[in-house]
Design a protein around this motif. Structure first.
Motif, PDB file in Angstrom:
ATOM      1  N   LEU A 331       0.796  -1.227   0.000  1.00  0.00           N
ATOM      2  CA  LEU A 331       0.000   0.000   0.000  1.00  0.00           C
ATOM      3  C   LEU A 331       0.829   1.278   0.000  1.00  0.00           C
ATOM      4  CD1 LEU A 331      -2.771  -1.049   2.546  1.00  0.00           C
ATOM      5  CD2 LEU A 331      -2.988  -0.857   0.057  1.00  0.00           C
ATOM      6  N   THR A 332       2.078   1.218   0.437  1.00  0.00           N
ATOM      7  CA  THR A 332       2.882   2.438   0.442  1.00  0.00           C
ATOM      8  C   THR A 332       3.483   2.738  -0.931  1.00  0.00           C
ATOM      9  OG1 THR A 332       4.848   1.213   1.172  1.00  0.00           O
ATOM     10  CG2 THR A 332       3.470   2.234   2.885  1.00  0.00           C
ATOM     11  N   ALA A 333       3.603   1.739  -1.769  1.00  0.00           N
ATOM     12  CA  ALA A 333       4.172   1.939  -3.104  1.00  0.00           C
ATOM     13  C   ALA A 333       3.128   2.533  -4.038  1.00  0.00           C
ATOM     14  CB  ALA A 333       4.696   0.620  -3.655  1.00  0.00           C
ATOM     15  N   SER A 334       3.501   3.506  -4.828  1.00  0.00           N
ATOM     16  CA  SER A 334       2.572   4.070  -5.812  1.00  0.00           C
ATOM     17  C   SER A 334       2.210   2.999  -6.828  1.00  0.00           C
ATOM     18  CB  SER A 334       3.220   5.266  -6.518  1.00  0.00           C
ATOM     19  OG  SER A 334       3.521   6.287  -5.587  1.00  0.00           O
ATOM     20  N   GLY A 335       0.930   2.924  -7.163  1.00  0.00           N
ATOM     21  CA  GLY A 335       0.495   1.924  -8.118  1.00  0.00           C
ATOM     22  C   GLY A 335      -0.973   1.601  -7.966  1.00  0.00           C
ATOM     23  N   PRO A 336      -1.471   0.637  -8.735  1.00  0.00           N
ATOM     24  CA  PRO A 336      -2.904   0.327  -8.748  1.00  0.00           C
ATOM     25  C   PRO A 336      -3.456  -0.113  -7.392  1.00  0.00           C
ATOM     26  CG  PRO A 336      -1.785  -0.688 -10.625  1.00  0.00           C
ATOM     27  CD  PRO A 336      -0.724  -0.147  -9.738  1.00  0.00           C
ATOM     28  N   ALA A 337      -2.704  -0.897  -6.632  1.00  0.00           N
ATOM     29  CA  ALA A 337      -3.221  -1.388  -5.351  1.00  0.00           C
ATOM     30  C   ALA A 337      -3.505  -0.227  -4.408  1.00  0.00           C
ATOM     31  CB  ALA A 337      -2.225  -2.360  -4.719  1.00  0.00           C
ATOM     32  N   ARG A 338      -2.575   0.709  -4.329  1.00  0.00           N
ATOM     33  CA  ARG A 338      -2.769   1.877  -3.461  1.00  0.00           C
ATOM     34  C   ARG A 338      -3.951   2.721  -3.948  1.00  0.00           C
ATOM     35  NH1 ARG A 338       0.152   5.101   0.110  1.00  0.00           N
ATOM     36  NH2 ARG A 338      -0.295   7.337  -0.028  1.00  0.00           N
ATOM     37  N   GLU A 339      -4.024   2.952  -5.239  1.00  0.00           N
ATOM     38  CA  GLU A 339      -5.098   3.788  -5.776  1.00  0.00           C
ATOM     39  C   GLU A 339      -6.466   3.135  -5.593  1.00  0.00           C
ATOM     40  OE1 GLU A 339      -4.804   6.905  -6.714  1.00  0.00           O
ATOM     41  OE2 GLU A 339      -2.714   6.660  -6.097  1.00  0.00           O
ATOM     42  N   ARG A 340      -6.539   1.814  -5.761  1.00  0.00           N
ATOM     43  CA  ARG A 340      -7.825   1.122  -5.548  1.00  0.00           C
ATOM     44  C   ARG A 340      -8.280   1.268  -4.102  1.00  0.00           C
ATOM     45  NH1 ARG A 340      -5.692  -2.920  -8.983  1.00  0.00           N
ATOM     46  NH2 ARG A 340      -4.957  -4.096  -7.156  1.00  0.00           N
ATOM     47  N   ARG A 341      -7.363   1.125  -3.167  1.00  0.00           N
ATOM     48  CA  ARG A 341      -7.728   1.239  -1.768  1.00  0.00           C
ATOM     49  C   ARG A 341      -8.204   2.646  -1.430  1.00  0.00           C
ATOM     50  NH1 ARG A 341      -6.610  -1.929   2.087  1.00  0.00           N
ATOM     51  NH2 ARG A 341      -7.673  -3.288   0.631  1.00  0.00           N
ATOM     52  N   ILE A 342      -7.517   3.650  -1.949  1.00  0.00           N
ATOM     53  CA  ILE A 342      -7.909   5.034  -1.693  1.00  0.00           C
ATOM     54  C   ILE A 342      -9.285   5.323  -2.272  1.00  0.00           C
ATOM     55  CG2 ILE A 342      -7.361   7.434  -2.262  1.00  0.00           C
ATOM     56  CD1 ILE A 342      -4.387   6.662  -2.076  1.00  0.00           C
ATOM     57  N   THR A 343      -9.536   4.845  -3.489  1.00  0.00           N
ATOM     58  CA  THR A 343     -10.832   5.085  -4.137  1.00  0.00           C
ATOM     59  C   THR A 343     -11.958   4.395  -3.381  1.00  0.00           C
ATOM     60  OG1 THR A 343      -9.764   5.292  -6.305  1.00  0.00           O
ATOM     61  CG2 THR A 343     -12.126   4.810  -6.275  1.00  0.00           C
ATOM     62  N   THR A 344     -11.742   3.148  -2.979  1.00  0.00           N
ATOM     63  CA  THR A 344     -12.772   2.420  -2.230  1.00  0.00           C
ATOM     64  C   THR A 344     -13.064   3.111  -0.909  1.00  0.00           C
ATOM     65  OG1 THR A 344     -12.076   0.324  -3.212  1.00  0.00           O
ATOM     66  CG2 THR A 344     -13.389   0.200  -1.208  1.00  0.00           C
ATOM     67  N   ALA A 345     -12.029   3.535  -0.206  1.00  0.00           N
ATOM     68  CA  ALA A 345     -12.214   4.171   1.094  1.00  0.00           C
ATOM     69  C   ALA A 345     -12.983   5.477   0.974  1.00  0.00           C
ATOM     70  CB  ALA A 345     -10.860   4.409   1.759  1.00  0.00           C
ATOM     71  N   ARG A 346     -12.760   6.227  -0.070  1.00  0.00           N
ATOM     72  CA  ARG A 346     -13.438   7.513  -0.217  1.00  0.00           C
ATOM     73  C   ARG A 346     -14.926   7.360  -0.510  1.00  0.00           C
ATOM     74  NH1 ARG A 346      -8.616  11.032  -3.152  1.00  0.00           N
ATOM     75  NH2 ARG A 346      -7.727  11.830  -1.198  1.00  0.00           N
ATOM     76  N   SER A 347     -15.349   6.166  -0.913  1.00  0.00           N
ATOM     77  CA  SER A 347     -16.785   5.942  -1.102  1.00  0.00           C
ATOM     78  C   SER A 347     -17.537   6.031   0.220  1.00  0.00           C
ATOM     79  CB  SER A 347     -17.023   4.571  -1.744  1.00  0.00           C
ATOM     80  OG  SER A 347     -16.671   3.523  -0.833  1.00  0.00           O
ATOM     81  N   LEU A 348     -16.821   5.965   1.324  1.00  0.00           N
ATOM     82  CA  LEU A 348     -17.436   6.024   2.647  1.00  0.00           C
ATOM     83  C   LEU A 348     -18.007   7.406   2.956  1.00  0.00           C
ATOM     84  CD1 LEU A 348     -17.810   4.239   5.205  1.00  0.00           C
ATOM     85  CD2 LEU A 348     -15.591   5.067   5.984  1.00  0.00           C
ATOM     86  N   PHE A 349     -17.710   8.388   2.139  1.00  0.00           N
ATOM     87  CA  PHE A 349     -18.121   9.760   2.427  1.00  0.00           C
ATOM     88  C   PHE A 349     -19.246  10.245   1.505  1.00  0.00           C
ATOM     89  CE2 PHE A 349     -13.736   9.018   3.547  1.00  0.00           C
ATOM     90  CZ  PHE A 349     -13.716   9.390   4.883  1.00  0.00           C
ATOM     91  N   SER A 350     -19.960   9.305   0.914  1.00  0.00           N
ATOM     92  CA  SER A 350     -20.990   9.672  -0.066  1.00  0.00           C
ATOM     93  C   SER A 350     -22.411   9.489   0.457  1.00  0.00           C
ATOM     94  CB  SER A 350     -20.813   8.833  -1.335  1.00  0.00           C
ATOM     95  OG  SER A 350     -20.908   7.440  -1.034  1.00  0.00           O
ATOM     96  N   GLY A 351     -22.601   9.426   1.767  1.00  0.00           N
ATOM     97  CA  GLY A 351     -23.931   9.226   2.323  1.00  0.00           C
ATOM     98  C   GLY A 351     -24.738  10.503   2.410  1.00  0.00           C
ATOM     99  N   ALA A 352     -25.829  10.423   3.155  1.00  0.00           N
ATOM    100  CA  ALA A 352     -26.774  11.538   3.253  1.00  0.00           C
ATOM    101  C   ALA A 352     -26.352  12.597   4.253  1.00  0.00           C
ATOM    102  CB  ALA A 352     -28.157  10.997   3.635  1.00  0.00           C
ATOM    103  N   GLY A 353     -25.299  12.361   4.996  1.00  0.00           N
ATOM    104  CA  GLY A 353     -24.839  13.356   5.952  1.00  0.00           C
ATOM    105  C   GLY A 353     -25.887  13.662   7.007  1.00  0.00           C
ATOM    106  N   VAL A 354     -26.125  14.955   7.255  1.00  0.00           N
ATOM    107  CA  VAL A 354     -27.053  15.368   8.311  1.00  0.00           C
ATOM    108  C   VAL A 354     -28.471  15.607   7.790  1.00  0.00           C
ATOM    109  CG1 VAL A 354     -25.206  16.393   9.682  1.00  0.00           C
ATOM    110  CG2 VAL A 354     -26.480  17.821   8.063  1.00  0.00           C
ATOM    111  N   LEU A 355     -28.704  15.415   6.515  1.00  0.00           N
ATOM    112  CA  LEU A 355     -30.048  15.676   5.967  1.00  0.00           C
ATOM    113  C   LEU A 355     -31.141  14.877   6.674  1.00  0.00           C
ATOM    114  CD1 LEU A 355     -29.275  15.922   2.139  1.00  0.00           C
ATOM    115  CD2 LEU A 355     -29.674  17.787   3.765  1.00  0.00           C
TER     116      LEU A 355
END
Length: 364
Positions: A331-355
């Protein structure tokens, strides 16, 4: 139809710093939409001495007697058949003060962000003693049974799977809010260049090791030495634990730090986070784009939450030292594995929030 701005009473708890961080972000978002908020520590609503005693006991077992906490978690928190002890009797001790506060503040919605507060509001709502709706913001991936009370009107969860789990358990509405993390973790950190210069070490990529606000964790010296021996620069976040910081500072190549105010800059200048609690620090790292590896998590909700995060594909769970180093190398090396993990993790911030909270406010 736009939600009506309302008054929100947020019930947090000073058990570490994670619940207060979520409460602060809730307040910021609600106030940005015109709402008014008050945040109260639910431990302060207990009779004098009980809240501070509970906090001290929890800190002691987490830091010094984790096996005791593991037993308490199995008895009080994990699901199971037959009669099981719970925190409702403790929550009942805070009822009088909470109802007095509600009468004074006249909120439109109560928002527990700690499981004891969820038991408190759920019990009052189920008896008809609390006249306004309560919406629980579940901050854990380990949605244990103390979070769940069928008296509460709504539950906000980190992921759709967790929301489904809650709906099945309590037969009450549950929605996906996503992770509630402050904007400074999503924006480019202005201090990252300075942090990178300070952390610069030839052939030693910096790796953060998180121990929470209290500097808790098992065999932290061993973990620090392991990471250093694998060619990384371990940057250990010791929180308020000055003794831990002093001890780890003696390890070659280690950078042991106390309380850090500029976490976004430090995270942006690092290559991975080794986490042991599956809490707010891990979520903040995901928001920054820093891959997370769970290793030697604290017992109970930490271990269960770490496994759930890995099951969601958000982190790696390393069961042994060799798995930890393999995960870091990957995960520390630049490449597809690191980018896939970052992209998947950022999906965690796409909810409804406080609405969903704002939608509970009644016009008039």
């Amino acid at each position: 139809m736009n939600a009506v701005p309302g008054r929100f009473l947020i019930l947090s708890a000073g058990m570490g710093s994670g619940h207060h961080a979520v409460a602060a972000e809730l307040a910021r978002r609600l106030e940005a939409h015109g709402g008014r908020t008050t945040t109260v520590d639910v431990l302060d609503l207990l009779p004098p001495g009980i809240g501070s005693g509970l906090r001290s006991f929890y800190r002691s077992v987490i830091c010094r007697m984790p096996v005791v906490y593991a037993g308490l978690y199995t008895a009080f928190f994990r699901a199971g058949g037959g009669p099981r002890p719970g925190s409702a009797p403790l929550a009942a001790l805070a009822e009088r003060r909470l109802l007095m506060l509600v009468a004074q503040q006249r909120p439109d919605v109560l928002v527990p962000v700690f499981h004891l507060a969820a038991q408190l509001t759920g019990g009052l709502r189920s008896r008809g003693a609390l006249p306004v709706p309560s919406a629980v913001v579940i901050t854990d991936f380990a949605v244990h049974r103390q979070w769940l009370h069928p008296g509460n009107d709504l539950h906000l969860c980190l992921t759709p799977d967790l929301a489904h789990q809650v709906r099945r358990a309590v037969r009450r509405p549950a929605v996906t809010s996503g992770a509630l993390v402050a904007p400074r973790f999503h924006a480019p950190a202005p201090t990252v260049a300075d942090r990178q210069r300070r952390l610069d070490s030839p052939d030693r990529p910096p790796v953060l090791i998180s121990t929470g606000a209290w500097g808790a964790g098992a065999h932290l010296g061993q973990t620090t030495r392991l990471v250093a021996s694998a060619g990384y620069r371990p940057v250990v976040l010791c929180g308020t634990n000055t003794r831990l910081r002093r001890d780890l500072s003696r390890i070659a190549h280690a950078d042991a730090r106390g309380w850090v105010d500029d976490m976004p800059g430090l995270m942006a200048a690092s290559r991975a986070l080794i986490d042991n609690a599956a809490g707010q620090t891990a979520l903040e790292a995901m928001a920054v784009g820093l891959p997370v590896v769970s290793y030697r998590p604290i017992p109970g909700h930490g271990r269960e939450g770490a496994r759930r995060m890995a099951e969601h594909g958000l982190t790696d769970y390393a069961p042994d030292p060799w798995a930890l180093i393999r995960a870091l190398d990957n995960l520390t090396a630049s490449g597809p594995a690191r980018e896939r993990r970052i992209t998947t993790a950022r999906s965690l911030f796409s909810g409804a929030g406080v609405l969903p909270l704002e939608a509970l406010v009644r016009p008039g």
